[in-house]
Design a protein around this motif. Sequence first.
Motif, PDB file in Angstrom:
ATOM      1  N   ASP A 212       0.821  -1.227   0.000  1.00 52.97           N
ATOM      2  CA  ASP A 212       0.000   0.000   0.000  1.00 52.97           C
ATOM      3  C   ASP A 212       0.848   1.267   0.000  1.00 52.97           C
ATOM      4  N   LYS A 215       0.803   4.391  -2.770  1.00 54.16           N
ATOM      5  CA  LYS A 215      -0.242   5.421  -2.848  1.00 54.16           C
ATOM      6  C   LYS A 215       0.050   6.601  -1.916  1.00 54.16           C
ATOM      7  N   TYR A 216       0.913   6.364  -0.920  1.00 51.41           N
ATOM      8  CA  TYR A 216       1.312   7.469  -0.039  1.00 51.41           C
ATOM      9  C   TYR A 216       2.515   8.227  -0.595  1.00 51.41           C
ATOM     10  N   VAL A 218       2.794   8.985  -4.009  1.00 49.52           N
ATOM     11  CA  VAL A 218       2.463   9.629  -5.276  1.00 49.52           C
ATOM     12  C   VAL A 218       2.588  11.139  -5.128  1.00 49.52           C
ATOM     13  N   ASN A 241      -5.135  14.061   0.006  1.00 45.35           N
ATOM     14  CA  ASN A 241      -3.704  13.782   0.090  1.00 45.35           C
ATOM     15  C   ASN A 241      -3.471  12.677   1.114  1.00 45.35           C
ATOM     16  N   PRO A 242      -3.243  11.440   0.682  1.00 44.25           N
ATOM     17  CA  PRO A 242      -3.117  10.305   1.618  1.00 44.25           C
ATOM     18  C   PRO A 242      -1.982  10.457   2.619  1.00 44.25           C
ATOM     19  N   SER A 243      -0.843  11.048   2.201  1.00 42.56           N
ATOM     20  CA  SER A 243       0.289  11.147   3.124  1.00 42.56           C
ATOM     21  C   SER A 243      -0.017  12.128   4.259  1.00 42.56           C
TER      22      SER A 243
END
Length: 647
Positions: A212, A215-216, A218, A241-243
């Motif tokens: 996973d 995706k953090y 990108v 924004n996942p991060s």
Amino acid sequence: MGIRILIVEDEFIVANDLSMILEKAGYSVCDIASSVAEARTIIAKQKPQLVLLDIHLEGTLTGIDLAKELLEDNIAFVYLSANSNQKILELAKNTQPYGFLVKPFREKDVLVSLEIAQYLHNQNLALKRDTELALESVITDIIAQDVNWEDRFLKIAKAIQPHIPFDFVAIGMKNLDNIPYHGVCFLRLSYNEYQAIGTQELMNMTGIKASDLPKYQVPGNEDTKSSIYNLVDFEEVCKINPSKKLVAKTFGMSANLVMFIPIDGRAGFTLSFYNRKGAAYHNRHLALVNRLQKPMSQTFEGVLAGSGKPMKNNIPDEVSKGRQIKVKQAGFAGIIGKSHLLLTALDHLTLVAPMETSVLILGESGTGKERFAKSIHELSSRNKKPIVVVNCAALPTHLIESELFGHEKGAFTGAVDRRIGKFEQASGGSIFLDEMGELPLESQAKLLRVLQEKEIERLGGRETIQVDVRIIAATNCNLEKEVAAGRFRLDLYYRLNVFPIILPPLRDRKGDIPILAAHFLEKYAAMAGKSEMVVSSHALQELEHYSWPGNVRELEHIIERNVLLSRGNSIDKLILPNGVTHVPEVKTEDGYVKSIDENERDYILSVLKKCGGRISGPGGAADLLDVPATTLNSKMKRLGIVRKHVG
């Protein structure tokens, strides 16, 4: 004088009177506005240097709304106010004005307020310019050092900390030529201690799987430009924004400041600062980031070109697997704790210490004001000379001027020799004036002269003596209320209040109690010859539930007392003063919330009643409250407590 002043006031008569006062005194009134919209237009065209600003104006926007814009644009302003409620005044204070003028105005008050505003504004601009130039120079030197990038980035983050406060910083390479993610994160643990977090460590802490991870990593548009996200804005950006969402959830962050550093020929990278305080970042932080962007970018480009190595090869994929890094910092003797409020105060201390500006330390008795003052002196260029400590509350009224400024032989009855005053003793160094609020008005006027002219006269002398002294003042009282009551000079307050440092009471940093208790336990157990003493978990709970009216000083005395009274090596049951273990109730039956002064007054009265009105001596109120009798008398005087109230 020539200074351009804009008057923003929707009452024409008031505005016109002010205009005539200012023009008579030689000021230039560039215009009068009755609304925020009108003021914005005038400001854009005429660029005033100072604004007299009414809080209540025509339209939906208030003077407070305009003040926020003036603050970001570095335009000085003074509020014009009729009687406003406490909530409005608190909102106004948060915009950091250079003063308040209460309607109706006296000409003298207007002119004094303007003089103070100009002085403070010039001081703040000079302080800002000097600190930012110093910061730019420090960062340039760090980038050029021949050490690994992890160490460079930590040093850069540490240098920026006093200017841009953060609890977590992520330094990411994910925008650099679409290469695999390279970066490092640092979690602040205490003032000088950080935990370096690499990819594997982050996976362990968050529970995310390696599959996973992409995706953090990108690249996101939010990290390709410098910007700020507070509260709702931060919640919104976390949705896309996942991060950022991961950092917010894992470490409890509520605000984010992105610092984008472009690199010529590359996509650049980001320093992303996070803070647990929701409204931590402002446009002035963003302005600083934008000013640093170009010199940092140029320096990075030069270093990369000179090294002949791509930046990605200098940054480890796995950063030290969560190792803790301590950054050496001298000058903080006796200041212990990791709470957010204390760390903020230490950051401010670090920022102001190398400067020559006056400092005002605000905090309750026992919060460590003298230790902060000594640290400011120790970290300044004056540390080769002495710091002279003066407790203003302990000085007899008739001897204050003699103590501060000295006297000549025969100046008064009993003056059999010349006496060198505290200011002369401190020349070349610093003077710490504790309990400043207790100085009488006449002495305040003479202190103001020292600040303005840097000279003194001994009592009974005719000679003017130049003194080179940095003034660090402290008080546990509300000086704004003292000014309003006529007991403290407005001009002196603003001269001292160039750079205030607020020390939190112990009840607001209870997470530091175990650390402080362990420190004092080790100290006094060693002095008593009792090795390896411990405080039980039950006793620690007692400490955390106590209200701490005497703050850290009271905690120290309680640990010392219990070490001496303990028969074994474990303190299982603490002996607390008067059996008080809870914070006093702050609400009355009708829901009214008492002010800090009202609660303090009630608390002191309750202790006095239990002592039969006795202040000093064993078992007296000062003994139970663990404060000097002189300090308690000063507090009683300030809070309007007289013996007839005790019964």
